[in-house]
Design a protein around this motif. Structure first.
Motif, PDB file in Angstrom:
ATOM      1  N   ARG A  58      -7.513  -3.040 -13.171  1.00  0.00           N
ATOM      2  CA  ARG A  58      -8.086  -2.891 -11.841  1.00  0.00           C
ATOM      3  C   ARG A  58      -9.611  -2.963 -11.858  1.00  0.00           C
ATOM      4  N   TRP A  59     -10.212  -2.876 -13.044  1.00  0.00           N
ATOM      5  CA  TRP A  59     -11.659  -2.985 -13.152  1.00  0.00           C
ATOM      6  C   TRP A  59     -12.086  -4.335 -13.695  1.00  0.00           C
ATOM      7  N   CYS A  60     -11.629  -4.671 -14.904  1.00  0.00           N
ATOM      8  CA  CYS A  60     -12.145  -5.875 -15.559  1.00  0.00           C
ATOM      9  C   CYS A  60     -11.211  -7.076 -15.449  1.00  0.00           C
ATOM     10  N   GLY A  61      -9.994  -6.874 -14.966  1.00  0.00           N
ATOM     11  CA  GLY A  61      -9.060  -7.978 -14.776  1.00  0.00           C
ATOM     12  C   GLY A  61      -8.327  -8.410 -16.024  1.00  0.00           C
ATOM     13  N   ALA A  62      -8.547  -7.749 -17.156  1.00  0.00           N
ATOM     14  CA  ALA A  62      -7.893  -8.143 -18.401  1.00  0.00           C
ATOM     15  C   ALA A  62      -6.391  -7.867 -18.325  1.00  0.00           C
ATOM     16  N   PRO A  63      -5.577  -8.731 -18.949  1.00  0.00           N
ATOM     17  CA  PRO A  63      -4.123  -8.532 -18.908  1.00  0.00           C
ATOM     18  C   PRO A  63      -3.592  -7.716 -20.072  1.00  0.00           C
ATOM     19  N   ASP A  64      -4.445  -7.412 -21.019  1.00  0.00           N
ATOM     20  CA  ASP A  64      -3.993  -6.748 -22.243  1.00  0.00           C
ATOM     21  C   ASP A  64      -4.159  -5.242 -22.134  1.00  0.00           C
ATOM     22  N   GLY A  65      -3.088  -4.534 -22.414  1.00  0.00           N
ATOM     23  CA  GLY A  65      -3.116  -3.083 -22.362  1.00  0.00           C
ATOM     24  C   GLY A  65      -1.762  -2.526 -22.730  1.00  0.00           C
ATOM     25  N   GLU A  66      -1.610  -1.230 -22.557  1.00  0.00           N
ATOM     26  CA  GLU A  66      -0.367  -0.585 -22.963  1.00  0.00           C
ATOM     27  C   GLU A  66      -0.047   0.567 -22.014  1.00  0.00           C
ATOM     28  N   VAL A  67       1.225   0.714 -21.696  1.00  0.00           N
ATOM     29  CA  VAL A  67       1.676   1.856 -20.920  1.00  0.00           C
ATOM     30  C   VAL A  67       1.637   3.084 -21.827  1.00  0.00           C
ATOM     31  N   VAL A  68       0.862   4.086 -21.441  1.00  0.00           N
ATOM     32  CA  VAL A  68       0.693   5.287 -22.269  1.00  0.00           C
ATOM     33  C   VAL A  68       1.449   6.485 -21.707  1.00  0.00           C
ATOM     34  N   LEU A  69       1.940   6.370 -20.480  1.00  0.00           N
ATOM     35  CA  LEU A  69       2.735   7.441 -19.879  1.00  0.00           C
ATOM     36  C   LEU A  69       3.663   6.806 -18.849  1.00  0.00           C
ATOM     37  N   ASP A  70       4.960   7.011 -19.022  1.00  0.00           N
ATOM     38  CA  ASP A  70       5.956   6.441 -18.118  1.00  0.00           C
ATOM     39  C   ASP A  70       6.829   7.570 -17.602  1.00  0.00           C
ATOM     40  N   LEU A  71       6.689   7.895 -16.325  1.00  0.00           N
ATOM     41  CA  LEU A  71       7.469   8.972 -15.712  1.00  0.00           C
ATOM     42  C   LEU A  71       8.710   8.451 -15.000  1.00  0.00           C
ATOM     43  N   GLY A  72       9.016   7.165 -15.198  1.00  0.00           N
ATOM     44  CA  GLY A  72      10.197   6.603 -14.574  1.00  0.00           C
ATOM     45  C   GLY A  72      10.021   6.450 -13.077  1.00  0.00           C
ATOM     46  N   ASP A  73      11.134   6.478 -12.353  1.00  0.00           N
ATOM     47  CA  ASP A  73      11.097   6.337 -10.901  1.00  0.00           C
ATOM     48  C   ASP A  73      10.827   7.695 -10.263  1.00  0.00           C
ATOM     49  N   GLN A  74       9.787   7.764  -9.434  1.00  0.00           N
ATOM     50  CA  GLN A  74       9.374   9.012  -8.806  1.00  0.00           C
ATOM     51  C   GLN A  74       9.108   8.779  -7.321  1.00  0.00           C
ATOM     52  N   PRO A  75       9.374   9.801  -6.480  1.00  0.00           N
ATOM     53  CA  PRO A  75       8.974   9.683  -5.072  1.00  0.00           C
ATOM     54  C   PRO A  75       7.458   9.756  -4.951  1.00  0.00           C
ATOM     55  N   ALA A  76       6.934   9.207  -3.891  1.00  0.00           N
ATOM     56  CA  ALA A  76       5.491   9.290  -3.654  1.00  0.00           C
ATOM     57  C   ALA A  76       5.104  10.745  -3.435  1.00  0.00           C
ATOM     58  N   ALA A  77       4.046  11.182  -4.121  1.00  0.00           N
ATOM     59  CA  ALA A  77       3.657  12.595  -4.087  1.00  0.00           C
ATOM     60  C   ALA A  77       2.990  12.997  -2.782  1.00  0.00           C
ATOM     61  N   ASP A  78       2.691  12.039  -1.898  1.00  0.00           N
ATOM     62  CA  ASP A  78       2.088  12.382  -0.613  1.00  0.00           C
ATOM     63  C   ASP A  78       3.083  12.210   0.536  1.00  0.00           C
ATOM     64  N   HIS A  79       4.361  11.968   0.187  1.00  0.00           N
ATOM     65  CA  HIS A  79       5.389  11.773   1.205  1.00  0.00           C
ATOM     66  C   HIS A  79       6.266  13.018   1.252  1.00  0.00           C
ATOM     67  N   PHE A  80       6.047  13.866   2.261  1.00  0.00           N
ATOM     68  CA  PHE A  80       6.814  15.091   2.414  1.00  0.00           C
ATOM     69  C   PHE A  80       7.735  14.932   3.620  1.00  0.00           C
ATOM     70  N   PRO A  81       9.016  14.609   3.399  1.00  0.00           N
ATOM     71  CA  PRO A  81       9.924  14.379   4.524  1.00  0.00           C
ATOM     72  C   PRO A  81      10.206  15.660   5.298  1.00  0.00           C
ATOM     73  N   ALA A  82      10.704  15.511   6.509  1.00  0.00           N
ATOM     74  CA  ALA A  82      11.139  16.661   7.293  1.00  0.00           C
ATOM     75  C   ALA A  82      12.255  17.371   6.539  1.00  0.00           C
ATOM     76  N   VAL A  83      12.306  18.684   6.689  1.00  0.00           N
ATOM     77  CA  VAL A  83      13.261  19.476   5.917  1.00  0.00           C
ATOM     78  C   VAL A  83      14.699  19.088   6.240  1.00  0.00           C
ATOM     79  N   ASP A  84      14.952  18.551   7.450  1.00  0.00           N
ATOM     80  CA  ASP A  84      16.309  18.151   7.809  1.00  0.00           C
ATOM     81  C   ASP A  84      16.582  16.672   7.536  1.00  0.00           C
TER      82      ASP A  84
END
Length: 398
Positions: free
Chosen positions: A12-38
């Motif tokens: 997201r800064w330099c545009g390089a394609p080379d890197g490594e995933v260092v933490l994978d939490l799998g599939d997660q809900p968005a942390a800013d999405h709080f649905p109605a309790v019902d």
């Protein structure tokens, strides 16, 4: 709802394609999405991965297909106090010229330094006009395009002006195992050496560095356009650079330890809550914060283990934690239920919550911190019972 297959990543800064995933939490809900309790769900989930660029060393969110919602939280007193401290230290260092102008790039989480800066003589810059001081407090990390985000802040800084960037240090995240700092909408996680190089690349040099205890390690950098060639030895900056480099915050070995930290803290929380249920203890939570969402989901903690989590933010009332369905209640209801334990998901709020909700401990309950490491702090001081509006927990920010 299943998530899409992760796609190849470019920095997201330099545009390089080379890197490594260092933490994978799998599939997660968005942390800013709080649905109605019902709302029965299921809640949408998305890949949540931290990727470390091999070219520039920037730790970043690998992908984010979510749409930001950002219900305003309650601004912890610790954050308010740190803002006062930061402005005082910047003023003492001569970075806030009396009569100068200021532009603030705010965070969607709320909070502002403008009143504090006005008190030391700064006035708001006219729209579109460069400012003598540009402040960014936890804002830059929300820019999906980091190159464009930093360029925008540089353009807002007048010649000879100062750019102030505050961020939760990746060094603190790694050292304390704060794996749940990773969340959708937070696109970058800065190590001081990396952000210093990013600033250098756009013609700025770091002139001051300040370290605060907030969130285990919050850094404020001051930078100005470079006026001389070659690096300068600035003790406060050199100390930060050397300290973080020693922690391995720019290599996969160091940052990659977050994966094991995630497993340990999630298992510890679940085991603790299972044991409490088997012993007949009532455990509730406090702070429906973004960092609580991946922790509760990773630990698979639902209402059967944590019947409710309290929060002072009006925007979260009548809602629930995504993915696990834990309802969000008001602080007064938490007190009325007389819990044996309250799990606090933001460690910096402990002293504030003990003062605001003294009836928890007065009734024989105790606070347990899970941020994300599980810890049982020593008993706190005795406070007077709160008044009719004492069930707070920070000042609402919107």
């Amino acid at each position: 709802m299943s998530a899409a297959e992760p796609q190849p990543v470019t920095c997201r800064w330099c545009g390089a394609p080379d890197g490594e995933v260092v933490l994978d939490l799998g599939d997660q809900p968005a942390a800013d999405h709080f649905p109605a309790v019902d709302d029965p769900g299921p809640d949408p989930v998305h890949p949540l991965r931290m990727w470390l660029c091999a070219a520039c060393g920037l730790a970043q969110l690998a992908e984010d297909p979510t749409t930001p919602e950002e219900p305003r939280g309650a601004e912890p007193e610790a954050l308010v106090a740190q803002a006062r401290d930061a402005v005082a230290r910047a003023h003492s260092a001569g970075l806030l010229p009396a009569g100068g102008t200021v532009t603030e790039f705010g965070s969607p989480h709320g909070g502002t330094w403008l009143e504090l800066l006005a008190a030391v003589g700064l006035t708001g810059a006219a729209p579109g006009e460069p400012a003598d001081v540009v402040v960014d407090c936890f804002g830059l990390m929300h820019a999906a395009d980091q190159a464009a985000g930093l360029a925008e802040r540089a353009a807002a800084t007048a010649p000879g002006g100062t750019l102030l960037l505050q961020f939760h240090s990746l060094a603190a995240i790694v050292a304390d195992g704060q794996w749940n700092a990773l969340r959708h909408g937070h696109f970058a996680y800065y190590a001081t050496p990396v952000l210093a190089r990013m600033l250098e690349a756009i013609g700025f040099e770091v002139t001051h560095g300040f370290l605060f205890d907030l969130y285990g390690g919050t850094v404020l950098l001051a930078a100005r356009r470079r006026e001389v060639d070659g690096p300068r030895d600035i003790p406060s900056v050199t100390h930060l650079l050397e300290r973080e480099a020693a922690l391995g915050v720019t290599d996969t070995g160091g940052v990659g330890t977050l994966g094991k930290a995630a497993q340990r803290s999630a298992e510890a929380l679940r085991e603790h809550l299972v044991a409490a249920r088997e012993a007949g203890r009532l455990v509730l939570g406090y702070a429906a914060a973004s960092r609580a969402v991946p922790l509760l989901n990773r630990a698979q903690v639902g209402p059967e283990l944590l019947p409710a989590v309290a929060d002072a933010a009006p925007g979260k009332r009548g809602r629930r934690v995504p993915g696990v369905g834990v309802p969000i209640i008001v602080p007064d209801e938490l007190v009325a239920r007389r819990p044996d334990e309250v799990v606090l998901f933001v460690a910096d709020m402990l002293a504030e919550m003990r003062r605001r909700l003294p009836d928890v401990e007065a009734a024989g309950g105790r606070w347990v911190v899970a941020d994300p490491t599980l810890a049982v702090p020593a008993a706190g001081p005795v406070h007077e019972a709160a008044g009719p509006d004492g069930g707070g927990g920070g000042r609402p920010t919107g």
